[in-house]
Motif scaffolding. Sequence first.
Motif, short mmCIF file in Angstrom:
data_model
loop_
_atom_site.label_atom_id
_atom_site.label_comp_id
_atom_site.label_asym_id
_atom_site.label_seq_id
_atom_site.Cartn_x
_atom_site.Cartn_y
_atom_site.Cartn_z
N LEU A 143 12.40 3.18 -3.07
CA LEU A 143 12.53 2.38 -1.77
C LEU A 143 12.09 1.12 -2.31
O LEU A 143 11.06 0.92 -2.99
CB LEU A 143 11.54 2.66 -0.92
CG LEU A 143 11.87 4.17 -0.30
CD1 LEU A 143 10.80 4.54 0.72
CD2 LEU A 143 13.29 4.01 0.42
N ARG A 144 12.92 -0.03 -2.10
CA ARG A 144 12.52 -1.35 -2.57
C ARG A 144 12.27 -2.30 -1.40
O ARG A 144 13.10 -2.09 -0.32
CB ARG A 144 13.79 -2.11 -3.24
CG ARG A 144 13.36 -3.47 -3.89
CD ARG A 144 14.35 -4.02 -5.02
NE ARG A 144 15.55 -4.13 -4.25
CZ ARG A 144 15.82 -5.43 -3.92
NH1 ARG A 144 15.09 -6.30 -3.86
NH2 ARG A 144 17.36 -5.47 -3.45
N PHE A 145 11.20 -2.97 -1.30
CA PHE A 145 10.84 -3.76 -0.24
C PHE A 145 11.04 -5.17 -0.31
O PHE A 145 11.14 -5.85 -1.21
CB PHE A 145 9.42 -3.50 0.05
CG PHE A 145 8.80 -2.15 0.41
CD1 PHE A 145 8.46 -1.95 1.76
CD2 PHE A 145 8.93 -1.31 -0.53
CE1 PHE A 145 8.38 -0.74 2.08
CE2 PHE A 145 8.48 0.22 -0.20
CZ PHE A 145 8.07 0.46 1.05
N THR B 99 8.67 -1.91 -5.25
CA THR B 99 9.35 -0.64 -5.27
C THR B 99 8.21 0.29 -5.00
O THR B 99 7.14 0.45 -5.65
CB THR B 99 10.15 -0.34 -6.47
OG1 THR B 99 10.97 -1.46 -6.60
CG2 THR B 99 10.79 0.85 -6.47
N VAL B 100 8.57 1.32 -4.09
CA VAL B 100 7.80 2.83 -4.23
C VAL B 100 8.80 3.93 -4.33
O VAL B 100 9.94 3.88 -3.72
CB VAL B 100 7.29 2.65 -2.76
CG1 VAL B 100 6.52 4.18 -2.56
CG2 VAL B 100 5.96 1.78 -2.52
N ASP C 230 0.90 -1.21 0.22
CA ASP C 230 -0.04 0.04 -0.07
C ASP C 230 0.90 1.38 -0.06
O ASP C 230 1.22 1.68 1.18
CB ASP C 230 -1.03 0.08 1.25
CG ASP C 230 -1.93 1.03 1.20
OD1 ASP C 230 -1.86 2.16 0.40
OD2 ASP C 230 -2.74 1.01 1.97
N ALA C 231 1.10 1.75 -1.11
CA ALA C 231 2.11 2.81 -1.24
C ALA C 231 1.63 4.13 -0.87
O ALA C 231 2.57 4.76 -0.24
CB ALA C 231 2.38 3.08 -2.85
N ALA C 232 0.47 4.45 -0.75
CA ALA C 232 0.02 5.63 -0.52
C ALA C 232 -0.20 5.61 0.92
O ALA C 232 0.42 6.55 1.85
CB ALA C 232 -1.58 5.92 -0.94
N VAL D 185 11.54 -1.95 4.06
CA VAL D 185 12.62 -1.45 3.08
C VAL D 185 13.61 -2.24 3.20
O VAL D 185 14.48 -2.16 4.33
CB VAL D 185 12.63 -0.09 3.23
CG1 VAL D 185 13.66 0.61 2.05
CG2 VAL D 185 11.37 0.69 3.08
N ILE D 186 14.36 -2.82 2.28
CA ILE D 186 15.67 -3.30 2.11
C ILE D 186 16.63 -2.52 1.26
O ILE D 186 17.91 -2.91 1.63
CB ILE D 186 15.67 -4.82 1.65
CG1 ILE D 186 15.04 -4.80 0.36
CG2 ILE D 186 14.93 -5.67 2.26
CD1 ILE D 186 15.08 -6.29 -0.43
#
Length: 123
Positions: A100-102, A83-84, A4-6, A108-109
């Motif tokens: 940001l990569r999850f 990603t966001v 959920d990016a938002a 976030v990694i």
Amino acid sequence: MELDAATFARHWVRGWNSHDVDAVLAHFHDDVLFTSPVAAEMYPETAGVIRGKVALRHYWSGALQRLPDLRFVVEGVYRGIDTVVINYRNQNGRLVNEVLRFGDDGLVIEGHGTYLVDGAATA
């Protein structure tokens, strides 16, 4: 993992604007890798590469001390597979992207602070 990016972006900007590093870091994995040209300026020995949550806390805490008026306004949020990208304006009105990569655990990694190149078109 459904991201959920938002909602993430709302938590992210709230943490930053309240200068609550721990609130922002709560979304980051202990072994996170983060890159930023600002980190390279502040800590040249890192070459802009911050490894681990402890080092990231040190960097971001130092940045907040250096920039007590830090404030972000989110301009857009983009979602990929894991990603966001948060496009925002900082306290100086400059456009910045946080990429940001999850990981599978939702933390976030990997993150990258990216800044608009001077003289580049903004349209």
